[in-house]
Scaffold this motif. Structure first.
Motif, PDB file in Angstrom:
ATOM      1  N   SER A  13       0.844  -1.189   0.000  1.00 27.56           N
ATOM      2  CA  SER A  13       0.000   0.000   0.000  1.00 27.56           C
ATOM      3  C   SER A  13       0.885   1.246   0.000  1.00 27.56           C
ATOM      4  N   ILE A  14       1.356   1.641  -1.183  1.00 28.92           N
ATOM      5  CA  ILE A  14       2.282   2.772  -1.293  1.00 28.92           C
ATOM      6  C   ILE A  14       1.848   3.726  -2.393  1.00 28.92           C
ATOM      7  N   ALA A  15       2.445   4.907  -2.354  1.00 25.98           N
ATOM      8  CA  ALA A  15       2.325   5.872  -3.450  1.00 25.98           C
ATOM      9  C   ALA A  15       3.731   6.359  -3.778  1.00 25.98           C
ATOM     10  N   GLY A  16       4.006   6.506  -5.060  1.00 20.62           N
ATOM     11  CA  GLY A  16       5.267   7.069  -5.528  1.00 20.62           C
ATOM     12  C   GLY A  16       4.958   8.243  -6.432  1.00 20.62           C
ATOM     13  N   GLU A  17       5.772   9.279  -6.351  1.00 20.75           N
ATOM     14  CA  GLU A  17       5.487  10.507  -7.096  1.00 20.75           C
ATOM     15  C   GLU A  17       6.785  11.156  -7.546  1.00 20.75           C
ATOM     16  N   THR A  18       6.758  11.768  -8.728  1.00 23.74           N
ATOM     17  CA  THR A  18       7.923  12.493  -9.221  1.00 23.74           C
ATOM     18  C   THR A  18       7.476  13.617 -10.140  1.00 23.74           C
ATOM     19  N   LYS A  19       8.425  14.493 -10.430  1.00 25.54           N
ATOM     20  CA  LYS A  19       8.228  15.524 -11.443  1.00 25.54           C
ATOM     21  C   LYS A  19       9.350  15.367 -12.463  1.00 25.54           C
ATOM     22  N   VAL A  20       8.977  15.080 -13.702  1.00 30.23           N
ATOM     23  CA  VAL A  20       9.950  14.980 -14.796  1.00 30.23           C
ATOM     24  C   VAL A  20      10.109  16.381 -15.364  1.00 30.23           C
ATOM     25  N   ILE A  21      11.357  16.872 -15.436  1.00 31.95           N
ATOM     26  CA  ILE A  21      11.577  18.258 -15.856  1.00 31.95           C
ATOM     27  C   ILE A  21      12.272  18.377 -17.203  1.00 31.95           C
ATOM     28  N   ASN A  22      12.369  17.276 -17.932  1.00 34.70           N
ATOM     29  CA  ASN A  22      12.851  17.386 -19.310  1.00 34.70           C
ATOM     30  C   ASN A  22      12.131  16.368 -20.187  1.00 34.70           C
ATOM     31  N   ARG A 116       9.701  -3.639  -7.149  1.00 34.46           N
ATOM     32  CA  ARG A 116      10.480  -2.534  -6.597  1.00 34.46           C
ATOM     33  C   ARG A 116      10.088  -1.245  -7.306  1.00 34.46           C
ATOM     34  N   PRO A 117       9.577  -0.272  -6.555  1.00 29.97           N
ATOM     35  CA  PRO A 117       9.228   1.011  -7.159  1.00 29.97           C
ATOM     36  C   PRO A 117      10.462   1.896  -7.292  1.00 29.97           C
ATOM     37  N   GLY A 118      10.428   2.788  -8.281  1.00 36.84           N
ATOM     38  CA  GLY A 118      11.542   3.718  -8.429  1.00 36.84           C
ATOM     39  C   GLY A 118      11.423   4.569  -9.666  1.00 36.84           C
ATOM     40  N   LEU A 119      12.509   5.249  -9.990  1.00 37.34           N
ATOM     41  CA  LEU A 119      12.591   6.085 -11.180  1.00 37.34           C
ATOM     42  C   LEU A 119      13.117   5.262 -12.345  1.00 37.34           C
ATOM     43  N   LEU A 120      12.711   5.664 -13.555  1.00 34.20           N
ATOM     44  CA  LEU A 120      13.088   4.942 -14.761  1.00 34.20           C
ATOM     45  C   LEU A 120      13.656   5.902 -15.793  1.00 34.20           C
ATOM     46  N   PHE A 131      14.792  14.799 -13.038  1.00 33.49           N
ATOM     47  CA  PHE A 131      13.661  14.806 -12.119  1.00 33.49           C
ATOM     48  C   PHE A 131      13.924  15.878 -11.064  1.00 33.49           C
ATOM     49  N   SER A 132      12.872  16.578 -10.636  1.00 35.30           N
ATOM     50  CA  SER A 132      13.082  17.568  -9.581  1.00 35.30           C
ATOM     51  C   SER A 132      12.950  16.945  -8.204  1.00 35.30           C
ATOM     52  N   TYR A 133      12.229  15.830  -8.072  1.00 36.27           N
ATOM     53  CA  TYR A 133      12.112  15.130  -6.799  1.00 36.27           C
ATOM     54  C   TYR A 133      11.544  13.745  -7.043  1.00 36.27           C
ATOM     55  N   PHE A 134      11.646  12.909  -6.043  1.00 33.31           N
ATOM     56  CA  PHE A 134      11.010  11.596  -6.024  1.00 33.31           C
ATOM     57  C   PHE A 134      10.632  11.325  -4.570  1.00 33.31           C
ATOM     58  N   LYS A 135       9.383  10.989  -4.333  1.00 26.69           N
ATOM     59  CA  LYS A 135       8.987  10.665  -2.961  1.00 26.69           C
ATOM     60  C   LYS A 135       8.060   9.466  -2.964  1.00 26.69           C
TER      61      LYS A 135
END
Length: 140
Positions: A13-22, A116-120, A131-135
Motif C-alpha cells: 500500500s504505497i504511493a510514488g510521485e515524481t516531477k519529470v523536468i525534461n 520494486r518502485p523507483g525512477l526509470l 527529475f526535480s524530486y522523487f517521494k
C-alpha cells in the motif's frame, strides 16, 4: 553521535510521485520493477505520455496520449500489493487518473521478492532524464 533512521515502506500500500523536468528522447518516469522481463513503466517519451507493461518479456502499451508541456508530475499508487493506479498532473496538486480501471499486475510479484518502485530512464546515456524530486509514502 550520529543517529540513523530507517523508514520501512509497506509495499502492499504505497504511493510514488515524481516531477519529470525534461522531455525528449528516452522514456523517463516511474517504474514498478519485478525483473527485466516483468515491469511497468509510467512516463513521458518525447511528446507522449506512455504507460506500458512488460510481462514475460512481451511489451503492451496500456495508455498513450499526446503531451505538449516541458514538465509533468507523475504518480502511482499500489493497493493490496498488486493493484496499480496511475495519475498525471500539471501542478502536482490536482491529479487526473489515466485509466478508469486499475491495472492488476500480479505478474510483477516474483517468487523471491516484491516489485520494486523507483525512477526509470530508458534511453541514451547522453540524453539523461531529469527529475526535480522523487517521494514515496505508505498509504495505510
Amino acid at each position: 553521535m550520529v543517529q540513523h533512521y530507517v523508514y520501512v515502506l509497506n509495499l502492499h500500500s504505497i504511493a510514488g510521485e515524481t516531477k519529470v523536468i525534461n522531455t525528449g528522447k528516452g522514456l523517463k518516469g516511474l517504474t514498478l520493477y519485478g525483473d527485466d522481463k516483468n515491469l511497468i513503466a509510467w512516463g513521458i517519451e518525447g511528446d507522449k505520455l506512455i504507460l506500458k507493461v512488460v510481462k514475460d518479456d512481451i511489451e503492451s502499451v496500456l495508455y498513450d496520449s499526446a503531451f505538449a508541456s516541458k514538465e509533468i508530475y507523475l504518480k502511482l499508487e499500489v493497493e493490496q500489493g498488486c493493484i496499480f493506479h496511475f495519475y498525471k498532473s500539471l501542478d502536482g496538486k490536482t491529479w487526473q487518473s489515466v485509466q478508469n480501471t486499475p491495472f492488476k499486475g500480479k505478474s510483477l510479484i516474483r517468487w523471491d521478492r516484491v516489485q520494486r518502485p523507483g525512477l526509470l530512464h530508458y534511453g541514451d546515456k547522453d540524453v539523461p532524464a531529469e527529475f526535480s524530486y522523487f517521494k514515496m509514502k505508505n498509504l495505510k
